[in-house]
Design a protein around this motif. Structure first.
Motif, PDB file in Angstrom:
ATOM      1  N   LEU A 154       0.837  -1.198   0.000  1.00 56.28           N
ATOM      2  CA  LEU A 154       0.000   0.000   0.000  1.00 56.28           C
ATOM      3  C   LEU A 154       0.869   1.243   0.000  1.00 56.28           C
ATOM      4  O   LEU A 154       1.840   1.338   0.755  1.00 56.28           O
ATOM      5  N   THR A 155       0.545   2.186  -0.883  1.00 57.70           N
ATOM      6  CA  THR A 155       1.185   3.504  -0.890  1.00 57.70           C
ATOM      7  C   THR A 155       0.077   4.540  -0.952  1.00 57.70           C
ATOM      8  O   THR A 155      -1.102   4.203  -0.998  1.00 57.70           O
ATOM      9  N   ARG A 156       0.482   5.805  -0.999  1.00 58.16           N
ATOM     10  CA  ARG A 156      -0.504   6.884  -1.131  1.00 58.16           C
ATOM     11  C   ARG A 156      -1.277   6.762  -2.424  1.00 58.16           C
ATOM     12  O   ARG A 156      -2.448   7.114  -2.484  1.00 58.16           O
ATOM     13  N   ILE A 157      -0.619   6.290  -3.492  1.00 61.24           N
ATOM     14  CA  ILE A 157      -1.240   6.336  -4.813  1.00 61.24           C
ATOM     15  C   ILE A 157      -1.672   4.986  -5.373  1.00 61.24           C
ATOM     16  O   ILE A 157      -2.444   4.939  -6.321  1.00 61.24           O
ATOM     17  N   ASP A 158      -1.150   3.884  -4.809  1.00 63.29           N
ATOM     18  CA  ASP A 158      -1.511   2.589  -5.384  1.00 63.29           C
ATOM     19  C   ASP A 158      -1.453   1.476  -4.348  1.00 63.29           C
ATOM     20  O   ASP A 158      -1.053   1.688  -3.210  1.00 63.29           O
ATOM     21  N   ALA A 159      -1.874   0.280  -4.780  1.00 65.25           N
ATOM     22  CA  ALA A 159      -1.880  -0.883  -3.900  1.00 65.25           C
ATOM     23  C   ALA A 159      -1.772  -2.146  -4.733  1.00 65.25           C
ATOM     24  O   ALA A 159      -2.119  -2.159  -5.919  1.00 65.25           O
ATOM     25  N   SER A 160      -1.290  -3.197  -4.107  1.00 69.36           N
ATOM     26  CA  SER A 160      -1.306  -4.530  -4.694  1.00 69.36           C
ATOM     27  C   SER A 160      -2.256  -5.360  -3.858  1.00 69.36           C
ATOM     28  O   SER A 160      -2.132  -5.396  -2.630  1.00 69.36           O
ATOM     29  N   ILE A 161      -3.207  -6.000  -4.526  1.00 67.11           N
ATOM     30  CA  ILE A 161      -4.189  -6.801  -3.812  1.00 67.11           C
ATOM     31  C   ILE A 161      -4.191  -8.222  -4.346  1.00 67.11           C
ATOM     32  O   ILE A 161      -3.847  -8.457  -5.503  1.00 67.11           O
ATOM     33  N   GLU A 162      -4.564  -9.133  -3.492  1.00 70.02           N
ATOM     34  CA  GLU A 162      -4.732 -10.525  -3.867  1.00 70.02           C
ATOM     35  C   GLU A 162      -6.221 -10.726  -4.120  1.00 70.02           C
ATOM     36  O   GLU A 162      -7.029 -10.564  -3.218  1.00 70.02           O
ATOM     37  N   CYS A 163      -6.555 -11.041  -5.359  1.00 67.00           N
ATOM     38  CA  CYS A 163      -7.951 -11.053  -5.779  1.00 67.00           C
ATOM     39  C   CYS A 163      -8.211 -12.262  -6.668  1.00 67.00           C
ATOM     40  O   CYS A 163      -7.452 -12.509  -7.598  1.00 67.00           O
ATOM     41  N   LEU A 164      -9.265 -13.005  -6.400  1.00 73.60           N
ATOM     42  CA  LEU A 164      -9.576 -14.180  -7.210  1.00 73.60           C
ATOM     43  C   LEU A 164     -10.173 -13.821  -8.564  1.00 73.60           C
ATOM     44  O   LEU A 164     -10.131 -14.615  -9.487  1.00 73.60           O
ATOM     45  N   GLU A 165     -10.714 -12.608  -8.696  1.00 72.80           N
ATOM     46  CA  GLU A 165     -11.423 -12.244  -9.916  1.00 72.80           C
ATOM     47  C   GLU A 165     -10.516 -11.978 -11.113  1.00 72.80           C
ATOM     48  O   GLU A 165     -10.809 -12.402 -12.222  1.00 72.80           O
ATOM     49  N   GLY A 166      -9.437 -11.257 -10.952  1.00 69.17           N
ATOM     50  CA  GLY A 166      -8.574 -10.891 -12.085  1.00 69.17           C
ATOM     51  C   GLY A 166      -9.255  -9.917 -13.032  1.00 69.17           C
ATOM     52  O   GLY A 166      -9.440 -10.221 -14.210  1.00 69.17           O
ATOM     53  N   PRO A 167      -9.625  -8.706 -12.556  1.00 64.72           N
ATOM     54  CA  PRO A 167     -10.293  -7.729 -13.413  1.00 64.72           C
ATOM     55  C   PRO A 167      -9.393  -7.273 -14.556  1.00 64.72           C
ATOM     56  O   PRO A 167      -8.172  -7.299 -14.441  1.00 64.72           O
TER      57      PRO A 167
ATOM     58  N   GLY B 248      -1.263 -13.445 -12.179  1.00 63.27           N
ATOM     59  CA  GLY B 248      -1.787 -14.509 -11.331  1.00 63.27           C
ATOM     60  C   GLY B 248      -2.987 -13.992 -10.546  1.00 63.27           C
ATOM     61  O   GLY B 248      -3.931 -13.447 -11.116  1.00 63.27           O
ATOM     62  N   PHE B 249      -2.912 -14.129  -9.233  1.00 58.54           N
ATOM     63  CA  PHE B 249      -3.992 -13.637  -8.385  1.00 58.54           C
ATOM     64  C   PHE B 249      -3.703 -12.252  -7.814  1.00 58.54           C
ATOM     65  O   PHE B 249      -4.481 -11.742  -7.029  1.00 58.54           O
ATOM     66  N   THR B 250      -2.591 -11.657  -8.208  1.00 58.75           N
ATOM     67  CA  THR B 250      -2.229 -10.326  -7.705  1.00 58.75           C
ATOM     68  C   THR B 250      -2.623  -9.262  -8.715  1.00 58.75           C
ATOM     69  O   THR B 250      -2.297  -9.355  -9.895  1.00 58.75           O
ATOM     70  N   THR B 251      -3.332  -8.268  -8.231  1.00 55.85           N
ATOM     71  CA  THR B 251      -3.789  -7.153  -9.065  1.00 55.85           C
ATOM     72  C   THR B 251      -3.195  -5.866  -8.524  1.00 55.85           C
ATOM     73  O   THR B 251      -3.228  -5.619  -7.321  1.00 55.85           O
ATOM     74  N   HIS B 252      -2.648  -5.047  -9.411  1.00 55.33           N
ATOM     75  CA  HIS B 252      -2.089  -3.746  -9.030  1.00 55.33           C
ATOM     76  C   HIS B 252      -3.103  -2.674  -9.421  1.00 55.33           C
ATOM     77  O   HIS B 252      -3.528  -2.618 -10.571  1.00 55.33           O
ATOM     78  N   VAL B 253      -3.489  -1.831  -8.455  1.00 57.31           N
ATOM     79  CA  VAL B 253      -4.455  -0.759  -8.717  1.00 57.31           C
ATOM     80  C   VAL B 253      -3.848   0.586  -8.352  1.00 57.31           C
ATOM     81  O   VAL B 253      -2.993   0.681  -7.476  1.00 57.31           O
ATOM     82  N   ARG B 254      -4.294   1.629  -9.045  1.00 56.85           N
ATOM     83  CA  ARG B 254      -3.877   3.007  -8.754  1.00 56.85           C
ATOM     84  C   ARG B 254      -5.114   3.774  -8.329  1.00 56.85           C
ATOM     85  O   ARG B 254      -6.113   3.808  -9.042  1.00 56.85           O
ATOM     86  N   PHE B 255      -5.058   4.390  -7.147  1.00 56.88           N
ATOM     87  CA  PHE B 255      -6.197   5.145  -6.622  1.00 56.88           C
ATOM     88  C   PHE B 255      -6.443   6.394  -7.461  1.00 56.88           C
ATOM     89  O   PHE B 255      -5.505   7.057  -7.896  1.00 56.88           O
ATOM     90  N   THR B 256      -7.718   6.719  -7.692  1.00 57.31           N
ATOM     91  CA  THR B 256      -8.033   7.911  -8.473  1.00 57.31           C
ATOM     92  C   THR B 256      -7.720   9.183  -7.683  1.00 57.31           C
ATOM     93  O   THR B 256      -7.410  10.206  -8.269  1.00 57.31           O
TER      94      THR B 256
END
Length: 107
Positions: free
Chosen positions: A41-54, A79-87
């Motif tokens: 987790l950072t101010r601008i993004d996160a790595s999450i473990e997610c079964l969906e894989g959007p 894989g099951f890791t998704t990287h997201v950037r917060f708006t």
């Protein structure tokens, strides 16, 4: 209170923080709701473990314990890791309080 801007911190402020243990957060994409593990987790993004894989570019919502839901765009999947950037980035004080355990869930 002033933030400490020592040389090391200014050179690399709020790097991804590997959490001591994954934080369980709520996840939402459209009508799909699930629990995910937040790994970094950072101010601008996160790595999450997610079964969906959007798919890359999808808008998702992440709700960390004790905080409001925050929208984020999917940047990558592996894989099951998704990287997201917060708006909207977290305020440094909010992120610091969360990482130090000063923000507790009331749910």
């Amino acid at each position: 209170m002033w933030l400490d801007h020592s040389g090391a911190q200014v050179a690399n402020p709020w790097n991804p923080q590997s959490l001591p243990a994954p934080v369980v957060a709520n996840y939402r994409r459209g009508i799909l709701r699930a629990k995910v593990n937040v790994l970094k987790l950072t101010r601008i993004d996160a790595s999450i473990e997610c079964l969906e894989g959007p798919s890359v570019g999808s808008l998702v919502w992440i709700t960390l314990p004790g905080l409001e839901a925050r929208s984020a765009k999917v940047e990558a999947n592996k894989g099951f890791t998704t990287h997201v950037r917060f708006t909207e980035p977290f305020h440094p004080a909010v992120l610091d309080a969360f990482l130090r355990g000063r923000i507790a869930s009331i749910h």
